[in-house]
Design a protein around this motif. Structure first.
Motif, PDB file in Angstrom:
ATOM      1  N   LEU A  18       0.866  -1.185   0.000  1.00  0.00           N
ATOM      2  CA  LEU A  18       0.000   0.000   0.000  1.00  0.00           C
ATOM      3  C   LEU A  18       0.900   1.231   0.000  1.00  0.00           C
ATOM      4  CD1 LEU A  18      -3.129   0.664   0.245  1.00  0.00           C
ATOM      5  CD2 LEU A  18      -2.646   1.102   2.663  1.00  0.00           C
ATOM      6  N   ARG A  19       1.533   1.484  -1.146  1.00  0.00           N
ATOM      7  CA  ARG A  19       2.517   2.571  -1.222  1.00  0.00           C
ATOM      8  C   ARG A  19       2.422   3.328  -2.542  1.00  0.00           C
ATOM      9  NH1 ARG A  19       8.107   0.118   1.498  1.00  0.00           N
ATOM     10  NH2 ARG A  19       7.147  -0.485   3.493  1.00  0.00           N
ATOM     11  N   MET A  20       1.225   3.441  -3.065  1.00  0.00           N
ATOM     12  CA  MET A  20       1.035   4.195  -4.297  1.00  0.00           C
ATOM     13  C   MET A  20       0.058   5.331  -4.046  1.00  0.00           C
ATOM     14  SD  MET A  20      -0.251   2.821  -7.994  1.00  0.00           S
ATOM     15  CE  MET A  20      -1.216   3.889  -9.076  1.00  0.00           C
ATOM     16  N   ARG A  21       0.470   6.556  -4.347  1.00  0.00           N
ATOM     17  CA  ARG A  21      -0.380   7.725  -4.147  1.00  0.00           C
ATOM     18  C   ARG A  21      -1.625   7.638  -5.026  1.00  0.00           C
ATOM     19  NH1 ARG A  21       0.716  10.005   0.547  1.00  0.00           N
ATOM     20  NH2 ARG A  21       2.830  10.891   0.696  1.00  0.00           N
ATOM     21  N   SER A  22      -2.748   8.015  -4.454  1.00  0.00           N
ATOM     22  CA  SER A  22      -4.008   8.077  -5.192  1.00  0.00           C
ATOM     23  C   SER A  22      -4.627   9.449  -4.984  1.00  0.00           C
ATOM     24  CB  SER A  22      -4.975   6.986  -4.708  1.00  0.00           C
ATOM     25  OG  SER A  22      -6.228   7.122  -5.343  1.00  0.00           O
ATOM     26  N   ARG A  23      -4.726  10.211  -6.066  1.00  0.00           N
ATOM     27  CA  ARG A  23      -5.323  11.535  -5.995  1.00  0.00           C
ATOM     28  C   ARG A  23      -6.685  11.587  -6.678  1.00  0.00           C
ATOM     29  NH1 ARG A  23       0.160  12.065  -6.580  1.00  0.00           N
ATOM     30  NH2 ARG A  23       1.211  13.434  -5.069  1.00  0.00           N
ATOM     31  N   VAL A  24      -7.170  10.415  -7.114  1.00  0.00           N
ATOM     32  CA  VAL A  24      -8.472  10.336  -7.778  1.00  0.00           C
ATOM     33  C   VAL A  24      -9.348   9.287  -7.100  1.00  0.00           C
ATOM     34  CG1 VAL A  24      -9.684   9.858  -9.938  1.00  0.00           C
ATOM     35  CG2 VAL A  24      -7.523  11.107  -9.987  1.00  0.00           C
ATOM     36  N   ASN A  25      -8.951   8.026  -7.173  1.00  0.00           N
ATOM     37  CA  ASN A  25      -9.817   6.938  -6.718  1.00  0.00           C
ATOM     38  C   ASN A  25      -9.998   6.872  -5.207  1.00  0.00           C
ATOM     39  OD1 ASN A  25     -10.122   6.200  -9.362  1.00  0.00           O
ATOM     40  ND2 ASN A  25      -8.928   4.328  -9.231  1.00  0.00           N
ATOM     41  N   ARG A  26      -8.920   7.061  -4.449  1.00  0.00           N
ATOM     42  CA  ARG A  26      -8.994   6.921  -2.994  1.00  0.00           C
ATOM     43  C   ARG A  26      -8.387   8.106  -2.252  1.00  0.00           C
ATOM     44  NH1 ARG A  26     -12.612   2.982  -1.185  1.00  0.00           N
ATOM     45  NH2 ARG A  26     -12.864   1.586  -2.968  1.00  0.00           N
ATOM     46  N   GLY A  27      -8.307   9.237  -2.942  1.00  0.00           N
ATOM     47  CA  GLY A  27      -7.801  10.449  -2.327  1.00  0.00           C
ATOM     48  C   GLY A  27      -8.087  11.624  -3.232  1.00  0.00           C
ATOM     49  N   SER A  28      -7.517  12.758  -2.915  1.00  0.00           N
ATOM     50  CA  SER A  28      -7.719  13.985  -3.691  1.00  0.00           C
ATOM     51  C   SER A  28      -6.382  14.714  -3.793  1.00  0.00           C
ATOM     52  CB  SER A  28      -8.751  14.882  -2.996  1.00  0.00           C
ATOM     53  OG  SER A  28      -8.235  15.350  -1.755  1.00  0.00           O
ATOM     54  N   PRO A  29      -6.293  15.706  -4.663  1.00  0.00           N
ATOM     55  CA  PRO A  29      -5.042  16.485  -4.705  1.00  0.00           C
ATOM     56  C   PRO A  29      -4.715  17.129  -3.359  1.00  0.00           C
ATOM     57  CG  PRO A  29      -6.364  16.897  -6.665  1.00  0.00           C
ATOM     58  CD  PRO A  29      -7.223  16.101  -5.741  1.00  0.00           C
ATOM     59  N   TYR A  44     -14.029   6.684  -5.302  1.00  0.00           N
ATOM     60  CA  TYR A  44     -14.519   5.362  -4.925  1.00  0.00           C
ATOM     61  C   TYR A  44     -14.599   5.175  -3.408  1.00  0.00           C
ATOM     62  CZ  TYR A  44     -13.859   3.919  -9.797  1.00  0.00           C
ATOM     63  OH  TYR A  44     -13.930   3.796 -11.166  1.00  0.00           O
ATOM     64  N   GLY A  45     -14.284   6.202  -2.626  1.00  0.00           N
ATOM     65  CA  GLY A  45     -14.344   6.080  -1.182  1.00  0.00           C
ATOM     66  C   GLY A  45     -13.002   6.380  -0.531  1.00  0.00           C
ATOM     67  N   THR A  46     -12.874   5.967   0.725  1.00  0.00           N
ATOM     68  CA  THR A  46     -11.686   6.300   1.496  1.00  0.00           C
ATOM     69  C   THR A  46     -10.581   5.265   1.318  1.00  0.00           C
ATOM     70  OG1 THR A  46     -12.391   5.084   3.472  1.00  0.00           O
ATOM     71  CG2 THR A  46     -13.171   7.362   3.249  1.00  0.00           C
ATOM     72  N   THR A  47      -9.370   5.686   1.626  1.00  0.00           N
ATOM     73  CA  THR A  47      -8.246   4.743   1.641  1.00  0.00           C
ATOM     74  C   THR A  47      -8.469   3.668   2.698  1.00  0.00           C
ATOM     75  OG1 THR A  47      -6.616   6.333   0.810  1.00  0.00           O
ATOM     76  CG2 THR A  47      -5.774   4.520   2.143  1.00  0.00           C
ATOM     77  N   LEU A  48      -8.994   4.068   3.860  1.00  0.00           N
ATOM     78  CA  LEU A  48      -9.202   3.091   4.928  1.00  0.00           C
ATOM     79  C   LEU A  48     -10.222   2.031   4.515  1.00  0.00           C
ATOM     80  CD1 LEU A  48      -8.707   2.045   7.746  1.00  0.00           C
ATOM     81  CD2 LEU A  48     -10.380   3.709   8.605  1.00  0.00           C
ATOM     82  N   ASP A  49     -11.314   2.434   3.888  1.00  0.00           N
ATOM     83  CA  ASP A  49     -12.299   1.470   3.407  1.00  0.00           C
ATOM     84  C   ASP A  49     -11.656   0.507   2.406  1.00  0.00           C
ATOM     85  OD1 ASP A  49     -15.196   0.562   2.913  1.00  0.00           O
ATOM     86  OD2 ASP A  49     -14.570   1.191   0.906  1.00  0.00           O
ATOM     87  N   TYR A  50     -10.833   1.034   1.529  1.00  0.00           N
ATOM     88  CA  TYR A  50     -10.119   0.222   0.533  1.00  0.00           C
ATOM     89  C   TYR A  50      -9.236  -0.808   1.222  1.00  0.00           C
ATOM     90  CZ  TYR A  50      -6.587  -0.537  -3.199  1.00  0.00           C
ATOM     91  OH  TYR A  50      -5.720  -1.066  -4.112  1.00  0.00           O
ATOM     92  N   LEU A  51      -8.492  -0.368   2.231  1.00  0.00           N
ATOM     93  CA  LEU A  51      -7.618  -1.278   2.973  1.00  0.00           C
ATOM     94  C   LEU A  51      -8.423  -2.389   3.641  1.00  0.00           C
ATOM     95  CD1 LEU A  51      -4.968  -2.144   4.419  1.00  0.00           C
ATOM     96  CD2 LEU A  51      -5.518  -0.416   6.163  1.00  0.00           C
ATOM     97  N   LEU A  52      -9.484  -2.009   4.355  1.00  0.00           N
ATOM     98  CA  LEU A  52     -10.260  -3.002   5.098  1.00  0.00           C
ATOM     99  C   LEU A  52     -10.955  -3.988   4.170  1.00  0.00           C
ATOM    100  CD1 LEU A  52     -11.783  -0.690   7.851  1.00  0.00           C
ATOM    101  CD2 LEU A  52      -9.819  -2.246   8.062  1.00  0.00           C
TER     102      LEU A  52
END
Length: 228
Positions: A78-89, A181-189
């Protein structure tokens, strides 16, 4: 190898080189899609996809077979920046990637050849809007033998590669990062639970889920003994 095959391989090699040197963006994504489509067409096989993250619990396409597989030479992080799907700029999130070294357990999906074109297009819109991943055909070891499947890998030279993050950075991301698509935490879980549903345990992802739980961001994971 016939003349036609030589020309096709030369064309694909040229496209691969061109795409590799393009910066992340729609142009790189389009080049990589065309290269991948040409490679798959030349195989004459069904479309085989290696799932190691969200494709395990949300494939969004029909398939005729899903088999457990282990890929050697790459591991899940889990080491790739996401500024669209699971995060924002403003609050970048994280998503999974395959990076070189080690091995990775996941699933190989078989998509009928007649549906492969449409599935590739949908997969690219979801996973490759800016062409950050490097799609590769990797050998997966399955109960029925070796299968070559498409996987989305990441170079450590990519601007989206984060390297190791401190726990405080992870907690901040788990608390604030949210994308289309939602939060990083939701993606992780969802990934941890999806992997467990297939008998796959990822120590590092589970450690990160426990970290979030200790900070009151989610319910504790059910404790299960990890295999040595």
């Amino acid at each position: 190898m016939g003349t036609g095959s030589v020309v096709r391989h030369a064309k694909m090699a040229a496209m691969a080189s061109q795409a590799t040197h393009l910066p992340p963006g729609p142009a790189r994504s389009a080049q990589l899609l065309q290269r991948t489509r040409d490679e798959w067409r030349s195989s004459g096989d069904d479309l085989l996809l290696f799932a190691y993250g969200s494709l395990i619990w949300r494939p969004d396409f029909d398939y005729t077979e899903a088999v457990p597989a282990r890929v050697l030479g790459y591991h899940r992080v889990l080491r790739m920046r996401s500024r669209v799907n699971r995060g924002s700029p403003q609050e970048p999130g994280l998503v999974l990637a395959l990076v070189s070294g080690g091995s990775c357990r996941g699933l190989v999906y078989r998509v009928p050849r007649a549906e492969g074109e449409a599935v590739l297009d949908r997969l690219w819109a979801r996973e490759m809007p800016n062409g950050v991943y490097e799609p590769r055909w990797l050998n997966g070891l399955t109960p029925g033998g070796r299968l070559k499947a498409l996987a989305f890998t990441l170079s450590r030279q990519s601007p989206n590669w984060t390297g190791a993050l401190h726990e405080a950075e992870l907690v901040h991301i788990f608390r604030h990062a949210q994308g289309r698509y939602g939060t990083t935490l939701d993606y992780l879980l969802r990934t941890v639970h999806g992997l467990r549903a297939h008998g796959i345990r990822d120590r590092e992802l589970e450690r990160q889920a426990h970290l979030a739980a200790r900070h009151g961001l989610c319910a504790p994971l059910e404790e299960r003994r990890l295999s040595p």
